[in-house]
Enzyme design. Structure first.
Site, short mmCIF file in Angstrom:
data_model
loop_
_atom_site.label_atom_id
_atom_site.label_comp_id
_atom_site.label_asym_id
_atom_site.label_seq_id
_atom_site.Cartn_x
_atom_site.Cartn_y
_atom_site.Cartn_z
N GLU A 60 -70.41 -38.08 -29.46
CA GLU A 60 -70.72 -36.73 -29.91
C GLU A 60 -70.51 -36.63 -31.43
O GLU A 60 -69.51 -37.10 -31.97
CB GLU A 60 -69.79 -35.77 -29.17
CG GLU A 60 -70.01 -34.30 -29.40
CD GLU A 60 -69.05 -33.46 -28.55
OE1 GLU A 60 -69.26 -32.24 -28.48
OE2 GLU A 60 -68.10 -34.04 -27.97
N LYS A 129 -75.64 -28.85 -26.48
CA LYS A 129 -74.50 -28.77 -25.57
C LYS A 129 -74.51 -27.43 -24.86
O LYS A 129 -74.77 -26.39 -25.48
CB LYS A 129 -73.21 -28.96 -26.36
CG LYS A 129 -71.95 -29.14 -25.53
CD LYS A 129 -70.79 -29.52 -26.46
CE LYS A 129 -69.52 -29.84 -25.71
NZ LYS A 129 -68.45 -30.30 -26.63
N CYS A 182 -70.03 -34.06 -23.55
CA CYS A 182 -68.58 -33.87 -23.43
C CYS A 182 -68.17 -32.80 -22.42
O CYS A 182 -68.14 -33.04 -21.23
CB CYS A 182 -67.99 -33.57 -24.81
SG CYS A 182 -66.20 -33.87 -24.89
N GLY A 367 -60.45 -62.86 26.25
CA GLY A 367 -60.47 -64.32 26.20
C GLY A 367 -59.96 -64.80 24.86
O GLY A 367 -60.35 -64.27 23.81
N SER A 369 -59.80 -68.08 22.53
CA SER A 369 -60.41 -69.41 22.40
C SER A 369 -59.73 -70.30 21.39
O SER A 369 -60.01 -71.50 21.34
CB SER A 369 -61.88 -69.24 21.99
OG SER A 369 -61.96 -68.71 20.67
N LEU A 372 -61.42 -67.70 15.33
CA LEU A 372 -61.11 -66.55 14.49
C LEU A 372 -61.30 -65.22 15.19
O LEU A 372 -60.45 -64.33 15.12
CB LEU A 372 -61.99 -66.58 13.23
CG LEU A 372 -61.61 -67.59 12.15
CD1 LEU A 372 -62.73 -67.71 11.12
CD2 LEU A 372 -60.31 -67.18 11.48
N ASP A 373 -62.44 -65.04 15.86
CA ASP A 373 -62.78 -63.73 16.43
C ASP A 373 -61.78 -63.29 17.50
O ASP A 373 -61.28 -62.15 17.48
CB ASP A 373 -64.18 -63.75 17.03
CG ASP A 373 -65.26 -63.85 15.97
OD1 ASP A 373 -64.96 -63.59 14.79
OD2 ASP A 373 -66.40 -64.20 16.32
N SER A 374 -61.48 -64.18 18.43
CA SER A 374 -60.55 -63.79 19.49
C SER A 374 -59.14 -63.61 18.94
O SER A 374 -58.37 -62.79 19.46
CB SER A 374 -60.55 -64.84 20.62
OG SER A 374 -60.11 -66.10 20.16
N TRP A 487 -76.13 -64.28 17.50
CA TRP A 487 -75.40 -65.47 17.93
C TRP A 487 -74.41 -65.09 19.03
O TRP A 487 -73.20 -65.17 18.87
CB TRP A 487 -74.71 -66.11 16.73
CG TRP A 487 -74.18 -67.49 16.97
CD1 TRP A 487 -72.87 -67.84 17.04
CD2 TRP A 487 -74.93 -68.69 17.16
NE1 TRP A 487 -72.76 -69.19 17.27
CE2 TRP A 487 -74.00 -69.74 17.36
CE3 TRP A 487 -76.30 -68.98 17.22
CZ2 TRP A 487 -74.40 -71.06 17.58
CZ3 TRP A 487 -76.69 -70.29 17.44
CH2 TRP A 487 -75.76 -71.31 17.62
N THR A 489 -74.39 -64.72 23.61
CA THR A 489 -75.12 -64.87 24.86
C THR A 489 -75.33 -63.51 25.49
O THR A 489 -74.37 -62.78 25.75
CB THR A 489 -74.33 -65.78 25.83
OG1 THR A 489 -74.19 -67.07 25.24
CG2 THR A 489 -75.06 -65.90 27.16
N SER A 640 -86.92 -53.15 18.97
CA SER A 640 -86.60 -54.54 19.32
C SER A 640 -87.76 -55.49 19.09
O SER A 640 -87.57 -56.71 19.07
CB SER A 640 -86.18 -54.62 20.80
OG SER A 640 -84.99 -53.89 21.01
#
Length: 653
Positions: A60, A129, A182, A367, A369, A372-374, A487, A489, A640
């Site tokens: 300014e 302004k 400003c 479950g 395994s 990481l996920d479980s 990824w 089933t 889909s």
């Protein structure tokens, strides 16, 4: 009155994929020495052009300096300011940067605090302004008039008739921008709010903001919130230490924000001129405005007629991005990392706790395994039971060794369950699967999709049936990345009674497990969690080799999860087209993945994302954790059977 140009057709950005390079500059100034001041301004304009800046803002009153006080009543100063503006314009006739400078402008008997837009030697408009402060140290109403009632008129400045008023916006080939000055920002409804709702994508604020204790952080919070509410880029340039220190001090602060995120900031209290530059992603801003229906409805209620002035700049040339592109956009980092990790666990546990209370469940089954996920699902379930005051023995963890289970993952799964004190069960699935192969006439030596999916469905059946046995919930372990790629089933690990990891991408799963190990686990659990985090990702559905090592690694088949999570974030969160995602990935992963590799896995991601939507169309419930969700009831309403052809073609072109 000047003709209204509001209906000018929008043009696409020339810089790669909508990025517009802008700058905030703080020159070295001397109070009331306009000649000295324009020399500093010109120098910064030249530097900005060398750095390929398209639009830049100065503080300014930068031509005169802000702290001239009653000297603003002197025609000698006002004449010199106008003369120096003309000199600056002529000196920068060959400069392609659009510059916004601050100075006092006369109109009739009144004096206005203005921002003047100039490009290639031409003055394009002056914005006065709107809100004038009446603080003891900044009693601007003593010297200036407000421009609030001047919409779109004209004045003569430096021998040119130019647009004048608060109803001005400017359009370059890259973007549409607007200006406030400003104090305007501190108003309850700043001019930038109305400007943004009427099409301004980047706002420039010319400021002279003195420094007092606590003001710096408060200003940053206002700038962050305003840029987020307006879904815009916001460049703020404030006066520096060249201003008078009679009563106050100016620290030369400058910032560039984008939709609430700080892209760049200047050094405080510098002893030299400063120039900060950043690339604002206007494509992303347009996407955000398009999907934000509140913004659109607000815009419809706040229509104002603006004179949109076109600025003809040369075609932009491609250059490397100045901004950091994170290779892990889902992963929290920085000083708030701990808080964000705790928040994620809180979201997961709150979701599961509500579901358990609603269903009157006191037990849960999942479950385990050794992957990481479980592991993350177990950690969140344990924290939920602790929150509800339920004994951890009510959690039944089941390890279900199959044809591809390795000793490492099996041992880790058992040790993990034992370390957290949950009920541990082991139910091998080999014989059940062989019986099933015999029943359906499948050769067990043919390791095809039937061979693999039969194991996943057998495990899901066990989890569901045991959950019925103990009158509990079957907890899903699949994550956001697996859902994006399909990824999983169908009616196997795809299904559960509550998908606690549904909102957590794979890169974040690993991060959360490692964070928990470092921050909340005891020594025994920490060692197990660290080894799980170091284990290659695998569904372990194909038999191990002769040495007992896993032969099936997910990332060898579908590609690196860090790439897929990057693709997912920029496609769904930012609305980026594949070609732009490729460009950003090359920037983020430079030195790690080459262009061909990125393109290969990006095409894989696109094809799988489209072909696997049918699995996401019938997902179980699960909590949204971050800004991306694939729930068919929430963030992603997708057919889909949509074709990926347009996206593939965009990538190839």
């Amino acid at each position: 009155m000047l003709p209204d140009n509001t209906n000018i057709t929008l043009q696409d950005c020339n810089m790669k994929y909508g990025f517009v390079r802008i700058a905030s500059a703080v020159p070295e100034t001397v109070v009331a020495d306009c000649k000295h001041n324009i020399a500093g301004i010109e120098k910064l304009m030249r530097e900005a052009e060398a750095r390929k800046v398209r639009i830049m803002a100065f503080p300014e009153m930068c031509i005169t300096s802000y702290t001239c006080a009653d000297l603003f009543f002197q025609d000698a100063l006002l004449d010199e300011a106008e003369s120096c503006l003309q000199e600056l314009a002529e000196a920068t006739r060959d400069c392609d940067v659009t510059a916004i400078v601050g100075m006092p402008v006369r109109r009739g008997a009144a004096l206005y605090n203005c921002a003047v837009v100039m490009h290639a030697g031409r003055l394009l408009g002056a914005v006065p302004k709107t809100y004038l402060p009446n603080y003891a140290e900044f009693y601007e109403q003593r010297w200036f008039s407000s421009g609030k009632d001047i919409d779109n008129e004209s004045i003569e400045l430096c021998g040119m008739e130019i647009p004048f008023g608060t109803g001005l916006m400017f359009r370059t080939p890259d973007c549409t921008f607007s200006i406030e000055i400003c104090e305007d920002l501190w108003a309850t409804v700043p001019p930038s709010s109305i400007q943004a709702l009427n099409g301004a994508e980047i706002v420039f604020n010319l400021s002279a903001d003195n420094d007092v204790i606590g003001k710096y952080e408060y200003l940053k919070s206002i700038l962050s919130v305003q840029s987020a509410k307006c879904i815009c880029g916001y460049a703020y340039a404030s006066a520096g230490p060249g201003e008078s220190t009679t009563d106050v001090v100016f620290d030369g602060k400058s910032f560039i924000y984008e939709n609430g995120t700080l892209l760049e900031q200047s050094e405080r209290f510098p002893d030299r001129a400063q120039l900060i530059c950043a690339d604002v992603d206007t494509d992303f801003l347009r996407h955000e405005r398009k999907v934000n229906t509140t913004f659109a409805e607000n815009a419809a209620a706040c229509k104002r007629k603006y004179n949109v002035i076109r600025i003809e700049q040369k075609e932009d040339t491609a250059c490397d991005l100045l901004r950091h592109v994170s290779p892990a956009p889902f992963t929290p980092e920085g000083e708030n990392m701990d808080e964000k990790c705790r928040e994620i666990f809180s979201i997961q546990t709150a979701g599961l706790a509500k579901r358990m209370l609603h269903t009157h469940s006191r037990t849960a089954v999942l479950g385990i395994s050794g992957g990481l996920d479980s592991t993350l699902a177990l950690l969140a379930t344990v924290k939920t039971f602790d929150r509800l005051g339920l004994p951890r023995e009510g959690i039944t963890g089941i390890t279900m060794p199959g044809f591809g289970t390795t000793g490492r993952t099996h041992d880790n799964s058992v040790k993990l369950m034992q370390s957290f004190g949950v009920t541990t069960r082991e139910i091998p699935i080999r014989q059940a699967c062989l019986q099933h192969f015999s029943d359906i006439g499948h050769d067990a030596d043919v390791h095809d999709v039937t061979y693999e999916n039969s194991q996943a469905r057998e495990r899901t059946q066990i989890i569901m049936d045991v959950a019925n046995q103990v009158k509990g919930l079957a907890i899903g372990t699949g994550d956001l990345s697996e859902l994006a790629l399909g990824w999983a089933t169908y009616n196997g690990d795809h299904m559960s009674m509550y998908g606690i990891n549904a909102g957590v991408p794979k890169t974040l799963v690993r991060h959360l497990v490692e964070w928990f190990a470092d921050n909340e686990a005891d020594n025994t659990s920490r060692e197990i969690l660290k080894d799980i985090a170091d284990t290659p990702i695998s569904p372990e559905l194909i038999p191990a080799d002769e040495n007992g090592k896993m032969t099936q690694k997910t990332e060898d088949i579908v590609g690196p999860y860090e790439l897929h999570d990057f693709f997912l974030y920029h496609m769904l969160r930012c609305g980026a087209a594949p070609a732009k995602i490729q460009y950003l990935a090359e920037t983020a992963f430079r030195g790690k993945y080459d262009s061909t590799t990125i393109r290969k896995w990006l095409e894989t991601f696109i094809r799988r994302f489209f072909s696997q939507q049918f699995k996401r169309s019938c997902l179980p419930d699960g909590p949204k954790v971050g800004s991306v969700s694939l729930s068919p009831r929430g963030d992603l309403r997708m057919p889909s059977d949509a074709s990926p052809a347009t996206w593939i073609n965009n990538l190839k072109q």
